[in-house]
Design a protein around this motif. Structure first.
Motif, PDB file in Angstrom:
ATOM      1  N   SER A  78       0.836  -1.200   0.000  1.00  0.00           N
ATOM      2  CA  SER A  78       0.000   0.000   0.000  1.00  0.00           C
ATOM      3  C   SER A  78       0.866   1.243   0.000  1.00  0.00           C
ATOM      4  O   SER A  78       1.628   1.476   0.916  1.00  0.00           O
ATOM      5  CB  SER A  78      -0.909   0.000   1.239  1.00  0.00           C
ATOM      6  N   THR A  80       0.891   5.620  -1.304  1.00  0.00           N
ATOM      7  CA  THR A  80       0.212   6.750  -1.918  1.00  0.00           C
ATOM      8  C   THR A  80       1.075   7.369  -3.017  1.00  0.00           C
ATOM      9  O   THR A  80       0.674   8.345  -3.636  1.00  0.00           O
ATOM     10  CB  THR A  80      -0.105   7.820  -0.863  1.00  0.00           C
ATOM     11  N   ILE A 104      -7.956   7.734  -5.055  1.00  0.00           N
ATOM     12  CA  ILE A 104      -8.207   7.208  -3.713  1.00  0.00           C
ATOM     13  C   ILE A 104      -9.182   6.050  -3.775  1.00  0.00           C
ATOM     14  O   ILE A 104      -9.033   5.064  -3.047  1.00  0.00           O
ATOM     15  CB  ILE A 104      -8.734   8.326  -2.795  1.00  0.00           C
ATOM     16  N   ASN A 107      -7.250   2.868  -4.683  1.00  0.00           N
ATOM     17  CA  ASN A 107      -6.498   2.316  -3.561  1.00  0.00           C
ATOM     18  C   ASN A 107      -7.413   1.721  -2.501  1.00  0.00           C
ATOM     19  O   ASN A 107      -7.137   0.659  -1.939  1.00  0.00           O
ATOM     20  CB  ASN A 107      -5.623   3.408  -2.934  1.00  0.00           C
ATOM     21  N   THR A 108      -8.503   2.438  -2.213  1.00  0.00           N
ATOM     22  CA  THR A 108      -9.427   1.970  -1.179  1.00  0.00           C
ATOM     23  C   THR A 108     -10.074   0.656  -1.576  1.00  0.00           C
ATOM     24  O   THR A 108     -10.215  -0.257  -0.757  1.00  0.00           O
ATOM     25  CB  THR A 108     -10.514   3.030  -0.922  1.00  0.00           C
ATOM     26  N   GLN A 138      -0.456   8.692   6.173  1.00  0.00           N
ATOM     27  CA  GLN A 138      -0.053   8.735   4.770  1.00  0.00           C
ATOM     28  C   GLN A 138      -1.128   9.388   3.902  1.00  0.00           C
ATOM     29  O   GLN A 138      -0.838  10.228   3.049  1.00  0.00           O
ATOM     30  CB  GLN A 138       0.222   7.311   4.266  1.00  0.00           C
ATOM     31  N   TYR A 139      -2.373   8.988   4.116  1.00  0.00           N
ATOM     32  CA  TYR A 139      -3.452   9.522   3.299  1.00  0.00           C
ATOM     33  C   TYR A 139      -3.738  10.985   3.621  1.00  0.00           C
ATOM     34  O   TYR A 139      -4.020  11.791   2.726  1.00  0.00           O
ATOM     35  CB  TYR A 139      -4.708   8.668   3.453  1.00  0.00           C
ATOM     36  N   ARG A 140      -3.667  11.351   4.884  1.00  0.00           N
ATOM     37  CA  ARG A 140      -3.906  12.750   5.243  1.00  0.00           C
ATOM     38  C   ARG A 140      -2.812  13.646   4.650  1.00  0.00           C
ATOM     39  O   ARG A 140      -3.088  14.771   4.210  1.00  0.00           O
ATOM     40  CB  ARG A 140      -3.985  12.912   6.751  1.00  0.00           C
ATOM     41  N   ALA A 142      -1.167  13.012   1.861  1.00  0.00           N
ATOM     42  CA  ALA A 142      -1.447  13.101   0.427  1.00  0.00           C
ATOM     43  C   ALA A 142      -2.544  14.125   0.156  1.00  0.00           C
ATOM     44  O   ALA A 142      -2.445  14.936  -0.782  1.00  0.00           O
ATOM     45  CB  ALA A 142      -1.848  11.732  -0.116  1.00  0.00           C
ATOM     46  N   TRP A 170     -10.381  15.525   3.561  1.00  0.00           N
ATOM     47  CA  TRP A 170     -10.387  14.344   4.429  1.00  0.00           C
ATOM     48  C   TRP A 170     -11.813  13.947   4.786  1.00  0.00           C
ATOM     49  O   TRP A 170     -12.156  12.759   4.806  1.00  0.00           O
ATOM     50  CB  TRP A 170      -9.574  14.613   5.682  1.00  0.00           C
ATOM     51  N   GLY A 174     -11.698  10.798   2.851  1.00  0.00           N
ATOM     52  CA  GLY A 174     -10.943   9.975   3.789  1.00  0.00           C
ATOM     53  C   GLY A 174     -11.465   8.548   3.842  1.00  0.00           C
ATOM     54  O   GLY A 174     -12.552   8.240   3.334  1.00  0.00           O
ATOM     55  N   LEU A 175     -10.706   7.670   4.473  1.00  0.00           N
ATOM     56  CA  LEU A 175     -11.051   6.251   4.505  1.00  0.00           C
ATOM     57  C   LEU A 175     -12.419   5.990   5.111  1.00  0.00           C
ATOM     58  O   LEU A 175     -13.156   5.110   4.655  1.00  0.00           O
ATOM     59  CB  LEU A 175      -9.975   5.484   5.284  1.00  0.00           C
TER      60      LEU A 175
END
Length: 210
Positions: A78, A80, A104, A107-108, A138-140, A142, A170, A174-175
């Motif tokens: 995984s 980014t 995103i 990836n998700t 990592q995502y935040r 990015a 986010w 976000g996730l």
């Protein structure tokens, strides 16, 4: 004086051991996600993988070591990296948000089993929580870099600084946003991408300060 003995390595045996390990990891992942990490025993995993418990321990170690092996594999896969390349080439808000949402989403969706595994295990395993915090960071980061680009080219609403734009990204991308729609509500990834992308665009171009 006798010649020194040479250790014998059997490629076939090594391939068999590697396949056994993969079978165990796959079975453990499925059980952890379906039943929750805390509820699954090594006996459950051994039966699901079709191996003896002794073989299970010899291959992957303890239950905690097994979980950490799964998480290490997921984190290694995984990244980014590359997520923002097309976003940085965009010179308007709509195209940038569309690129970001799609990247995103990819990836998700690709790592959905890994995210499910983290959700099922991080309450009872400190390493899982550590990995989850790493992924979120990592995502935040990015999304913050995307926000910096949008603010620098004047694409976001004038009242938004980098922090404000990053927070809105986010919230929308976000996730947890994807999980809420796909897992909790049963949406398809296509439908979730359309809604979350539109929501992010609306929030970033909203002329009224929060």
């Amino acid at each position: 004086m006798s010649a020194p003995t040479r250790s014998y390595r059997s490629p076939r045996r090594e391939r068999g051991a590697a396949q056994t390990r993969q079978d165990i990891l796959a079975a453990a992942r499925e059980l952890f996600i379906a039943q929750g990490y805390a509820q699954v025993t090594m006996g459950h995993i051994a039966r699901a993988a079709g191996v003896a418990t002794k073989t299970l321990y010899a291959s992957v170690g303890t239950k905690t070591e097994l979980l950490h092996a799964l998480l290490a594999t997921d984190v290694a896969d995984s990244r980014t990296t590359g997520l923002l390349d097309e976003v940085f080439r965009s010179q308007d808000l709509a195209s940038a948000v569309t690129c970001l949402a799609h990247g995103i989403r990819d990836n998700t969706e690709r790592f959905a089993p890994s995210i499910d595994l983290l959700y099922s295990s991080m309450a009872s395993d400190a390493k899982a929580r550590e990995v989850w915090d790493y992924v979120v960071t990592q995502y935040r980061q990015a999304l913050r870099e995307a926000a910096e680009h949008l603010v620098s080219i004047g694409a976001a609403a004038p009242h938004l600084d980098v922090n404000g734009a990053a927070d809105r990204l986010w919230l929308c991308l976000g996730l947890s946003a994807w999980r809420s729609l796909v897992v909790d509500c049963g949406w398809s990834y296509d439908a979730a991408e359309r809604l979350l992308s539109r929501q992010a665009l609306n929030m970033l171009e909203d002329p009224v300060p929060a």
